[in-house]
Design a protein around this motif. Structure first.
Motif, PDB file in Angstrom:
ATOM      1  N   THR A  53      49.439   8.543  11.690  1.00  0.00           N
ATOM      2  CA  THR A  53      50.690   9.080  12.236  1.00  0.00           C
ATOM      3  C   THR A  53      51.915   8.241  11.912  1.00  0.00           C
ATOM      4  O   THR A  53      53.038   8.723  12.061  1.00  0.00           O
ATOM      5  N   TYR A  54      51.704   7.002  11.464  1.00  0.00           N
ATOM      6  CA  TYR A  54      52.849   6.199  11.030  1.00  0.00           C
ATOM      7  C   TYR A  54      53.059   6.277   9.524  1.00  0.00           C
ATOM      8  O   TYR A  54      54.100   5.855   9.025  1.00  0.00           O
ATOM      9  N   HIS A  55      52.053   6.792   8.802  1.00  0.00           N
ATOM     10  CA  HIS A  55      52.248   7.071   7.384  1.00  0.00           C
ATOM     11  C   HIS A  55      53.316   8.161   7.245  1.00  0.00           C
ATOM     12  O   HIS A  55      53.419   9.058   8.080  1.00  0.00           O
ATOM     13  N   ARG A  56      54.109   8.056   6.187  1.00  0.00           N
ATOM     14  CA  ARG A  56      55.266   8.940   5.987  1.00  0.00           C
ATOM     15  C   ARG A  56      56.268   8.758   7.127  1.00  0.00           C
ATOM     16  O   ARG A  56      56.899   9.711   7.578  1.00  0.00           O
ATOM     17  N   GLY A  57      56.383   7.519   7.594  1.00  0.00           N
ATOM     18  CA  GLY A  57      57.345   7.196   8.641  1.00  0.00           C
ATOM     19  C   GLY A  57      58.596   6.577   8.045  1.00  0.00           C
ATOM     20  O   GLY A  57      59.354   7.247   7.340  1.00  0.00           O
ATOM     21  N   PHE A  58      58.799   5.271   8.271  1.00  0.00           N
ATOM     22  CA  PHE A  58      60.039   4.617   7.820  1.00  0.00           C
ATOM     23  C   PHE A  58      60.224   4.724   6.307  1.00  0.00           C
ATOM     24  O   PHE A  58      61.353   4.855   5.815  1.00  0.00           O
ATOM     25  N   SER A  59      59.125   4.685   5.551  1.00  0.00           N
ATOM     26  CA  SER A  59      59.234   4.722   4.091  1.00  0.00           C
ATOM     27  C   SER A  59      59.616   6.101   3.570  1.00  0.00           C
ATOM     28  O   SER A  59      59.934   6.253   2.387  1.00  0.00           O
ATOM     29  N   LEU A 103      61.112  14.983   0.353  1.00  0.00           N
ATOM     30  CA  LEU A 103      61.332  16.405   0.621  1.00  0.00           C
ATOM     31  C   LEU A 103      60.136  17.231   0.169  1.00  0.00           C
ATOM     32  O   LEU A 103      59.731  18.185   0.854  1.00  0.00           O
ATOM     33  N   LEU A 104      59.548  16.881  -0.971  1.00  0.00           N
ATOM     34  CA  LEU A 104      58.351  17.582  -1.421  1.00  0.00           C
ATOM     35  C   LEU A 104      57.210  17.360  -0.430  1.00  0.00           C
ATOM     36  O   LEU A 104      56.474  18.299  -0.102  1.00  0.00           O
ATOM     37  N   ASP A 105      57.065  16.140   0.078  1.00  0.00           N
ATOM     38  CA  ASP A 105      56.039  15.873   1.094  1.00  0.00           C
ATOM     39  C   ASP A 105      56.241  16.749   2.322  1.00  0.00           C
ATOM     40  O   ASP A 105      55.276  17.182   2.962  1.00  0.00           O
ATOM     41  N   ALA A 106      57.494  17.004   2.673  1.00  0.00           N
ATOM     42  CA  ALA A 106      57.778  17.809   3.864  1.00  0.00           C
ATOM     43  C   ALA A 106      57.344  19.257   3.688  1.00  0.00           C
ATOM     44  O   ALA A 106      57.173  19.974   4.675  1.00  0.00           O
ATOM     45  N   PHE A 107      57.145  19.696   2.449  1.00  0.00           N
ATOM     46  CA  PHE A 107      56.659  21.055   2.203  1.00  0.00           C
ATOM     47  C   PHE A 107      55.151  21.175   2.432  1.00  0.00           C
ATOM     48  O   PHE A 107      54.623  22.281   2.440  1.00  0.00           O
ATOM     49  N   THR A 108      54.448  20.046   2.602  1.00  0.00           N
ATOM     50  CA  THR A 108      53.011  20.085   2.860  1.00  0.00           C
ATOM     51  C   THR A 108      52.752  20.159   4.361  1.00  0.00           C
ATOM     52  O   THR A 108      53.680  20.144   5.172  1.00  0.00           O
ATOM     53  N   SER A 109      51.481  20.186   4.745  1.00  0.00           N
ATOM     54  CA  SER A 109      51.110  20.366   6.148  1.00  0.00           C
ATOM     55  C   SER A 109      50.996  19.064   6.920  1.00  0.00           C
ATOM     56  O   SER A 109      50.835  19.083   8.144  1.00  0.00           O
ATOM     57  N   TYR A 110      51.058  17.941   6.254  1.00  0.00           N
ATOM     58  CA  TYR A 110      50.733  16.664   6.882  1.00  0.00           C
ATOM     59  C   TYR A 110      51.736  16.274   7.969  1.00  0.00           C
ATOM     60  O   TYR A 110      51.371  15.960   9.100  1.00  0.00           O
ATOM     61  N   GLY A 111      53.008  16.278   7.625  1.00  0.00           N
ATOM     62  CA  GLY A 111      54.043  15.839   8.561  1.00  0.00           C
ATOM     63  C   GLY A 111      54.794  14.649   7.999  1.00  0.00           C
ATOM     64  O   GLY A 111      54.201  13.598   7.745  1.00  0.00           O
ATOM     65  N   THR A 112      56.104  14.790   7.785  1.00  0.00           N
ATOM     66  CA  THR A 112      56.927  13.750   7.177  1.00  0.00           C
ATOM     67  C   THR A 112      58.104  13.452   8.102  1.00  0.00           C
ATOM     68  O   THR A 112      58.842  14.357   8.489  1.00  0.00           O
ATOM     69  N   GLN A 113      58.284  12.191   8.440  1.00  0.00           N
ATOM     70  CA  GLN A 113      59.310  11.789   9.405  1.00  0.00           C
ATOM     71  C   GLN A 113      60.636  11.512   8.675  1.00  0.00           C
ATOM     72  O   GLN A 113      61.066  10.368   8.538  1.00  0.00           O
ATOM     73  N   LEU A 114      61.259  12.582   8.246  1.00  0.00           N
ATOM     74  CA  LEU A 114      62.472  12.480   7.440  1.00  0.00           C
ATOM     75  C   LEU A 114      63.614  11.780   8.172  1.00  0.00           C
ATOM     76  O   LEU A 114      64.468  11.158   7.534  1.00  0.00           O
ATOM     77  N   PHE A 115      63.632  11.871   9.490  1.00  0.00           N
ATOM     78  CA  PHE A 115      64.772  11.358  10.243  1.00  0.00           C
ATOM     79  C   PHE A 115      64.430  10.106  11.053  1.00  0.00           C
ATOM     80  O   PHE A 115      65.113   9.787  12.015  1.00  0.00           O
ATOM     81  N   TRP A 116      63.341   9.417  10.665  1.00  0.00           N
ATOM     82  CA  TRP A 116      63.042   8.122  11.279  1.00  0.00           C
ATOM     83  C   TRP A 116      64.279   7.239  11.165  1.00  0.00           C
ATOM     84  O   TRP A 116      64.944   7.244  10.134  1.00  0.00           O
ATOM     85  N   PRO A 117      64.681   6.489  12.204  1.00  0.00           N
ATOM     86  CA  PRO A 117      63.966   6.159  13.445  1.00  0.00           C
ATOM     87  C   PRO A 117      64.236   7.112  14.618  1.00  0.00           C
ATOM     88  O   PRO A 117      63.862   6.791  15.742  1.00  0.00           O
ATOM     89  N   LEU A 118      64.856   8.256  14.366  1.00  0.00           N
ATOM     90  CA  LEU A 118      65.041   9.211  15.450  1.00  0.00           C
ATOM     91  C   LEU A 118      63.670   9.737  15.888  1.00  0.00           C
ATOM     92  O   LEU A 118      62.776   9.923  15.065  1.00  0.00           O
ATOM     93  N   ALA A 119      63.522   9.991  17.176  1.00  0.00           N
ATOM     94  CA  ALA A 119      62.220  10.398  17.723  1.00  0.00           C
ATOM     95  C   ALA A 119      62.009  11.897  17.599  1.00  0.00           C
ATOM     96  O   ALA A 119      61.538  12.559  18.522  1.00  0.00           O
TER      97      ALA A 119
END
Length: 347
Positions: A53-59, A103-119
Motif C-alpha cells: 500500500t505504500y508502493h506507488r506512494g511518494f515516488s 499517469l499510465l500506472d493510474a490507468f491500472t487497477s492497483y492504485g497510484t497515489q498521485l497526490f501524495w502527501p495528501l490523504a
C-alpha cells in the motif's frame, strides 16, 4: 504497468522531444528515467501490507516528481549543458517522462497515489491490464526503429506517432470500461440489487473482455462483459464473509487495505487463519494479494502483527484460452463460481 512498457514509454517521450539533438542517447536516457518512480520497490516498509500500500506512494506523486524534474534539469544544465536546446525544453522532457509513468500506472487497477502527501485515496481508473500488448507494441516498434536507424528524417517522428496511437488506445479502454459498467448497471436495475460499490477492470492481457464486481454486504457479484455480448450479463453471487472483519477492528493493516482498495475485499477462514483478499487484482479464483491478518487461538482471533503476503502461483494458464473464447462468445458461460471456490482450495 510493467517495467518494460514504462521504459518504452520514457524512451518514446524523450526520443520525440530531444531525439533531434541527443540521437539514440535520448532513447536510453528516457528508458532509464522512465523506470525511476518504480525504484521504491526496494524499500521495506515493515510488513507485506505496508509494502503493497505504500508502493506507488511518494515516488509516484505529481508534486514530488515535479520537484525532481526541476532538480534534474538544474543538474543537467549545470554539469552537462547543451546549447542546442533550451532549459525549458529539457525540463518539459524530464517532467513528461516522469509524469507519464505515474499517469499510465493510474490507468491500472492497483492504485497510484498521485497526490501524495495528501490523504486522498489512490487513483485506479482500472481501464488497462498491467500488461497489454496493444498499448506496448506501437511504442516497441517506434523505439526499435529509432534504435536501428537513428532519430533523423521520418524515423524521428515515429516515437511521436507511437505516443499518439498508444494514448488513443487508452481512450478506447475507457470507452470499454463505460460500456461494461453501463450494461451491468442495467442488469442490476432489472434485478433490484442494491450494491454498495462497483469495480470494473479488464481481464488479463486485453481490453475487450471486462470483469465487473459488485460489493453487496456479505456477498459480492461478479460478471464478465464483452463488446460482442448480445444478452444481458449474468451476475454470479459469491460469499464475501464481511462478518469476519469484526475480528480485525483493531488491525492497522486491515484499515490500510480498506483505504487502499476502496474496501473491495473478501474475507475467508482457512484453517486457523483469517485471510483478507484484494478482489480487484488478478482474476476470479486467482488473486495475487492475500494476507493472513489474524490467527485463531484458544482465546479467539489474535491479530498477526507483521503479516506476510501469501505465495501466489501463476494460476491456471489454460484459462486464458477460455477467456479468449469468452470475448467472442457469451455462451457457454464460464464457471466463475467454481473458479472462486478454488481460492481456498475448494472445488
Amino acid at each position: 504497468m510493467d517495467s518494460i512498457t514504462q521504459a518504452l514509454l520514457g524512451a518514446s517521450v524523450q526520443g520525440a522531444l530531444l531525439g533531434r539533438w541527443q540521437g539514440r542517447k535520448a532513447l536510453a536516457y528516457g528508458a532509464v528515467l522512465g523506470t525511476l518512480p518504480d525504484l521504491d520497490v526496494v524499500i521495506d516498509y515493515g510488513d507485506a501490507v505496508a509494502n503493497m500500500t505504500y508502493h506507488r506512494g511518494f515516488s509516484h506523486s505529481l508534486f514530488v516528481l515535479s520537484v525532481v524534474a526541476v532538480l534534474l534539469t538544474w543538474l543537467v544544465r549545470r554539469f552537462r549543458p547543451d546549447p542546442r536546446y533550451s532549459g525549458t525544453r529539457l525540463f518539459a522532457t524530464i517532467w513528461l517522462v516522469l509524469v507519464t509513468h505515474v499517469l499510465l500506472d493510474a490507468f491500472t487497477s492497483y492504485g497510484t497515489q498521485l497526490f501524495w502527501p495528501l490523504a486522498t485515496p489512490p487513483i485506479a481508473w482500472s481501464s488497462i491490464f498491467i500488461i497489454d500488448p496493444l498499448y506496448s507494441v506501437p511504442l516497441l516498434l517506434a523505439v526499435l526503429a529509432a534504435g536501428l536507424f537513428g532519430l533523423s528524417g521520418r524515423i524521428a517522428r515515429w516515437p511521436a506517432y507511437a505516443l499518439i496511437i498508444s494514448t488513443g488506445y487508452l481512450g478506447f479502454t475507457l470507452a470499454g470500461k463505460q460500456m461494461a459498467e453501463h450494461r451491468v448497471q442495467s442488469a442490476v436495475a432489472s434485478q433490484g440489487i442494491q450494491a454498495e460499490r462497483m469495480f470494473s477492470t479488464p481481464t488479463p492481457f486485453n481490453s475487450l473482455l471486462w470483469r465487473v464486481i459488485l460489493v453487496d454486504g456479505e456477498h459480492y457479484y461478479e460478471t464478465l462483459v464483452s463488446w460482442w455480448d448480445d444478452a444481458p450479463p449474468t451476475l454470479v453471487r459469491l460469499p464475501r464473509n464481511v462478518h469476519l472483519a469484526k475480528a480485525l477492528s483493531d488491525s492497522p493493516q486491515h484499515e490500510r487495505l480498506q483505504w487502499f482498495t476502496g474496501n473491495v475485499l473478501r474475507y475467508d477462514e482457512d484453517g486457523n487463519q483469517l485471510l483478507v483478499t484484494d478482489l480487484r487484482l488478478g482474476m476470479t479464483g486467482f488473486h495475487p494479494f492475500r494476507f493472513p491478518l489474524a490467527e485463531r487461538t484458544a482465546k479467539g482471533w489474535q491479530l498477526v502483527p507483521l503479516p506476510e503476503r501469501l505465495p501466489a502461483n501463476r494460476g491456471d494458464m489454460g484459462r486464458l484460452a477460455s477467456l479468449w473464447q469468452r470475448i467472442w462468445q457469451q455462451e457457454p458461460a464460464l464457471p466463475l463460481a467454481a473458479w472462486a471456490a478454488e481460492l481456498n482450495g475448494s472445488r
